[in-house]
Design a protein around this motif. Structure first.
Motif, PDB file in Angstrom:
ATOM      1  N   ASP A   1       8.778 -88.901-138.071  1.00 35.40           N
ATOM      2  CA  ASP A   1       9.688 -87.950-137.442  1.00 35.40           C
ATOM      3  C   ASP A   1      10.512 -88.671-136.377  1.00 35.40           C
ATOM      4  N   SER A   2      11.755 -88.262-136.219  1.00 35.84           N
ATOM      5  CA  SER A   2      12.649 -88.941-135.275  1.00 35.84           C
ATOM      6  C   SER A   2      12.131 -88.878-133.846  1.00 35.84           C
ATOM      7  N   SER A   3      11.539 -87.758-133.452  1.00 38.11           N
ATOM      8  CA  SER A   3      11.003 -87.635-132.098  1.00 38.11           C
ATOM      9  C   SER A   3       9.813 -88.565-131.888  1.00 38.11           C
ATOM     10  N   VAL A   4       8.978 -88.693-132.911  1.00 36.82           N
ATOM     11  CA  VAL A   4       7.826 -89.594-132.832  1.00 36.82           C
ATOM     12  C   VAL A   4       8.292 -91.045-132.739  1.00 36.82           C
ATOM     13  N   LEU A   5       9.303 -91.393-133.519  1.00 36.67           N
ATOM     14  CA  LEU A   5       9.815 -92.769-133.487  1.00 36.67           C
ATOM     15  C   LEU A   5      10.473 -93.083-132.141  1.00 36.67           C
ATOM     16  N   ASP A   6      11.154 -92.092-131.552  1.00 37.64           N
ATOM     17  CA  ASP A   6      11.721 -92.297-130.210  1.00 37.64           C
ATOM     18  C   ASP A   6      10.607 -92.518-129.187  1.00 37.64           C
ATOM     19  N   GLY A   7       9.547 -91.729-129.302  1.00 34.97           N
ATOM     20  CA  GLY A   7       8.405 -91.931-128.418  1.00 34.97           C
ATOM     21  C   GLY A   7       7.746 -93.281-128.617  1.00 34.97           C
ATOM     22  N   LEU A   8       7.673 -93.723-129.869  1.00 28.28           N
ATOM     23  CA  LEU A   8       7.123 -95.049-130.173  1.00 28.28           C
ATOM     24  C   LEU A   8       7.971 -96.146-129.535  1.00 28.28           C
ATOM     25  N   LYS A   9       9.288 -95.999-129.622  1.00 32.01           N
ATOM     26  CA  LYS A   9      10.187 -96.980-129.004  1.00 32.01           C
ATOM     27  C   LYS A   9       9.996 -97.005-127.496  1.00 32.01           C
ATOM     28  N   ASN A  10       9.872 -95.828-126.881  1.00 37.40           N
ATOM     29  CA  ASN A  10       9.672 -95.770-125.431  1.00 37.40           C
ATOM     30  C   ASN A  10       8.332 -96.387-125.025  1.00 37.40           C
ATOM     31  N   THR A  11       7.318 -96.216-125.863  1.00 40.42           N
ATOM     32  CA  THR A  11       6.017 -96.826-125.582  1.00 40.42           C
ATOM     33  C   THR A  11       6.118 -98.343-125.566  1.00 40.42           C
ATOM     34  N   ILE A  12       6.820 -98.894-126.545  1.00 45.15           N
ATOM     35  CA  ILE A  12       6.981-100.351-126.609  1.00 45.15           C
ATOM     36  C   ILE A  12       7.785-100.845-125.411  1.00 45.15           C
ATOM     37  N   ILE A  13       8.862-100.113-125.060  1.00 50.04           N
ATOM     38  CA  ILE A  13       9.718-100.541-123.942  1.00 50.04           C
ATOM     39  C   ILE A  13       8.942-100.542-122.636  1.00 50.04           C
ATOM     40  N   ILE A  14       8.239 -99.449-122.339  1.00 54.05           N
ATOM     41  CA  ILE A  14       7.537 -99.366-121.058  1.00 54.05           C
ATOM     42  C   ILE A  14       6.368-100.341-121.018  1.00 54.05           C
ATOM     43  N   SER A  15       5.729-100.597-122.155  1.00 57.95           N
ATOM     44  CA  SER A  15       4.609-101.542-122.183  1.00 57.95           C
ATOM     45  C   SER A  15       5.096-102.966-121.937  1.00 57.95           C
ATOM     46  N   VAL A  16       6.170-103.357-122.621  1.00 58.57           N
ATOM     47  CA  VAL A  16       6.702-104.711-122.453  1.00 58.57           C
ATOM     48  C   VAL A  16       7.241-104.908-121.037  1.00 58.57           C
ATOM     49  N   ALA A  17       8.004-103.916-120.536  1.00 55.61           N
ATOM     50  CA  ALA A  17       8.576-104.034-119.191  1.00 55.61           C
ATOM     51  C   ALA A  17       7.482-104.083-118.129  1.00 55.61           C
TER      52      ALA A  17
ATOM     53  N   VAL B   1      -1.356 -88.559-135.865  1.00 52.58           N
ATOM     54  CA  VAL B   1      -0.113 -89.335-135.999  1.00 52.58           C
ATOM     55  C   VAL B   1      -0.014 -90.361-134.883  1.00 52.58           C
ATOM     56  N   ALA B   2      -0.265 -89.924-133.649  1.00 54.49           N
ATOM     57  CA  ALA B   2      -0.212 -90.858-132.512  1.00 54.49           C
ATOM     58  C   ALA B   2      -1.250 -91.957-132.661  1.00 54.49           C
ATOM     59  N   SER B   3      -2.446 -91.605-133.127  1.00 53.34           N
ATOM     60  CA  SER B   3      -3.505 -92.609-133.291  1.00 53.34           C
ATOM     61  C   SER B   3      -3.126 -93.659-134.323  1.00 53.34           C
ATOM     62  N   ILE B   4      -2.495 -93.220-135.410  1.00 56.63           N
ATOM     63  CA  ILE B   4      -2.079 -94.168-136.457  1.00 56.63           C
ATOM     64  C   ILE B   4      -1.078 -95.167-135.898  1.00 56.63           C
ATOM     65  N   TRP B   5      -0.125 -94.685-135.114  1.00 55.69           N
ATOM     66  CA  TRP B   5       0.890 -95.594-134.553  1.00 55.69           C
ATOM     67  C   TRP B   5       0.287 -96.516-133.507  1.00 55.69           C
ATOM     68  N   TYR B   6      -0.657 -96.008-132.701  1.00 56.86           N
ATOM     69  CA  TYR B   6      -1.317 -96.883-131.724  1.00 56.86           C
ATOM     70  C   TYR B   6      -2.104 -97.986-132.438  1.00 56.86           C
ATOM     71  N   LEU B   7      -2.773 -97.634-133.515  1.00 58.50           N
ATOM     72  CA  LEU B   7      -3.508 -98.637-134.287  1.00 58.50           C
ATOM     73  C   LEU B   7      -2.564 -99.672-134.894  1.00 58.50           C
ATOM     74  N   ALA B   8      -1.417 -99.207-135.375  1.00 59.83           N
ATOM     75  CA  ALA B   8      -0.441-100.137-135.948  1.00 59.83           C
ATOM     76  C   ALA B   8       0.081-101.108-134.887  1.00 59.83           C
ATOM     77  N   LEU B   9       0.399-100.587-133.707  1.00 55.42           N
ATOM     78  CA  LEU B   9       0.909-101.444-132.629  1.00 55.42           C
ATOM     79  C   LEU B   9      -0.120-102.480-132.201  1.00 55.42           C
ATOM     80  N   THR B  10      -1.351-102.031-131.965  1.00 55.20           N
ATOM     81  CA  THR B  10      -2.377-102.966-131.521  1.00 55.20           C
ATOM     82  C   THR B  10      -2.690-104.007-132.593  1.00 55.20           C
ATOM     83  N   SER B  11      -2.609-103.626-133.856  1.00 56.08           N
ATOM     84  CA  SER B  11      -2.865-104.580-134.934  1.00 56.08           C
ATOM     85  C   SER B  11      -1.793-105.669-134.975  1.00 56.08           C
ATOM     86  N   VAL B  12      -0.526-105.254-134.864  1.00 54.94           N
ATOM     87  CA  VAL B  12       0.569-106.224-134.901  1.00 54.94           C
ATOM     88  C   VAL B  12       0.486-107.190-133.723  1.00 54.94           C
ATOM     89  N   PHE B  13       0.286-106.649-132.536  1.00 52.25           N
ATOM     90  CA  PHE B  13       0.228-107.517-131.359  1.00 52.25           C
ATOM     91  C   PHE B  13      -1.052-108.344-131.316  1.00 52.25           C
TER      92      PHE B  13
END
Length: 316
Positions: A70-86, A262-274
């Protein structure tokens, strides 16, 4: 001319022993690891039981897959990556700065660094976020004299609150990690650099820190992965990251548990990649300190495949 001896132990004839009697051919019997098979069966059974338990729950899995992109979920995912990296970048800079201050022979800078680490490690990051979020209750204006002046409400946006809350907290932990890495470098390296005429600053950046990276990188990678998950706390300060975006959809659509999945799946994906990136970064900085570098994930897979193919032949 001597005959060549076959390298195949099965094809080589038994040679004579010291008494003139021939040696018997060695019959190698592979050790059977029954415990491995039992543990594998137990683990598979537990996983099957877990899958069965979730399949019996009143969960609409079609909603999970439909809302995953969903577009809102993907926007939230982008914001999570931005705030985490910053926040991690801010924490890394502060960590190096306060680690050097902590190791300084100047008692003032050492005391200031100790107080910073003591405060931000001693209070929960959630409390720190709320303090920054409610800063306007005690400071109506942020007044830096002729440099800057503005209303606190305008300055402390949700992004700024999240950045300061996570970044300053992370800086305290990174200061201790960097300090441990610096202290792991032999003092003879510093003495040799000074003997060559290098200044204290140049010695730190050119000699000490590059060698300390081998100790600094592994816990730093763990801290960043932890930062990805800790960023979910910034939903309390109105910053729309992954968890908040998912929760908003779940509350509106009446699919609270589905959106948490949905949020858990994306968190798992992020942690796996990093985590994969952290592994290769650690492997790079391990060069020169290990005789042989640890195998990559692909090398491990190839090794297991080769071992699996050879195992039936060894049991014949």
């Amino acid at each position: 001319m001597t005959d060549k001896i076959s390298k195949d132990p099965a094809a080589a004839p038994a040679g004579p022993g010291p008494s003139g009697k021939p040696y018997e051919a060695i019959k190698a019997i592979p050790v059977r690891h029954y415990g491995r098979w039992v543990s594998a069966v137990v683990v598979v059974a537990l996983l099957g039981w877990l899958v069965y338990a979730f399949s019996q729950g009143n969960i609409i899995w079609d909603t999970v897959w439909d809302k995953l992109f969903d577009s809102s979920v993907l926007d939230g995912l982008k914001n999570t990556i931005i705030i985490s990296v910053a926040s991690m970048a801010l924490g890394l800079v502060l960590g190096i700065l306060f680690a050097v201050m902590r190791l300084s022979k100047n008692p003032v800078t050492g005391a200031v660094a100790w107080l910073y680490i003591w405060f931000f490690r001693g209070t929960p990051v959630y409390v720190q976020l709320l303090v920054w979020f409610n800063l306007s209750l005690i400071f109506e204006y942020i007044n830096l004299g002729p440099i800057y002046k503005n209303e606190t409400v305008d300055v402390m946006t949700p992004f700024m609150v999240a950045l300061l809350g996570l970044g300053l907290n992370e800086g305290a932990y990174m200061a201790e990690i960097v300090r441990a890495g610096i202290q792991s470098v032999d003092e003879g390296q510093t003495e040799a650099s000074h003997a060559l005429g290098m200044s204290q600053t140049k010695t730190m950046w050119r000699v000490v820190l590059p060698q300390a990276m081998r100790v600094i990188v592994p816990p730093t990678g763990n801290e960043f992965i932890n930062m990805l998950k800790t960023s979910s706390l910034v939903s309390a300060v109105q910053y729309t990251e992954l968890l908040r975006a998912s929760s908003n959809i779940g509350t509106t659509a009446g699919a609270v548990m589905e959106m948490l999945f949905v949020a858990s799946i994306w968190y798992l994906a992020l942690t796996s990649v990093f985590s994969v990136g952290q592994y290769y970064l650690e492997r790079r900085f391990a060069r020169g300190s290990l005789r042989s570098l640890p195998p990559t994930p692909w090398q491990r897979v190839k090794k297991n495949i080769v071992t699996f193919k050879r195992s039936p032949e060894a049991t014949r």
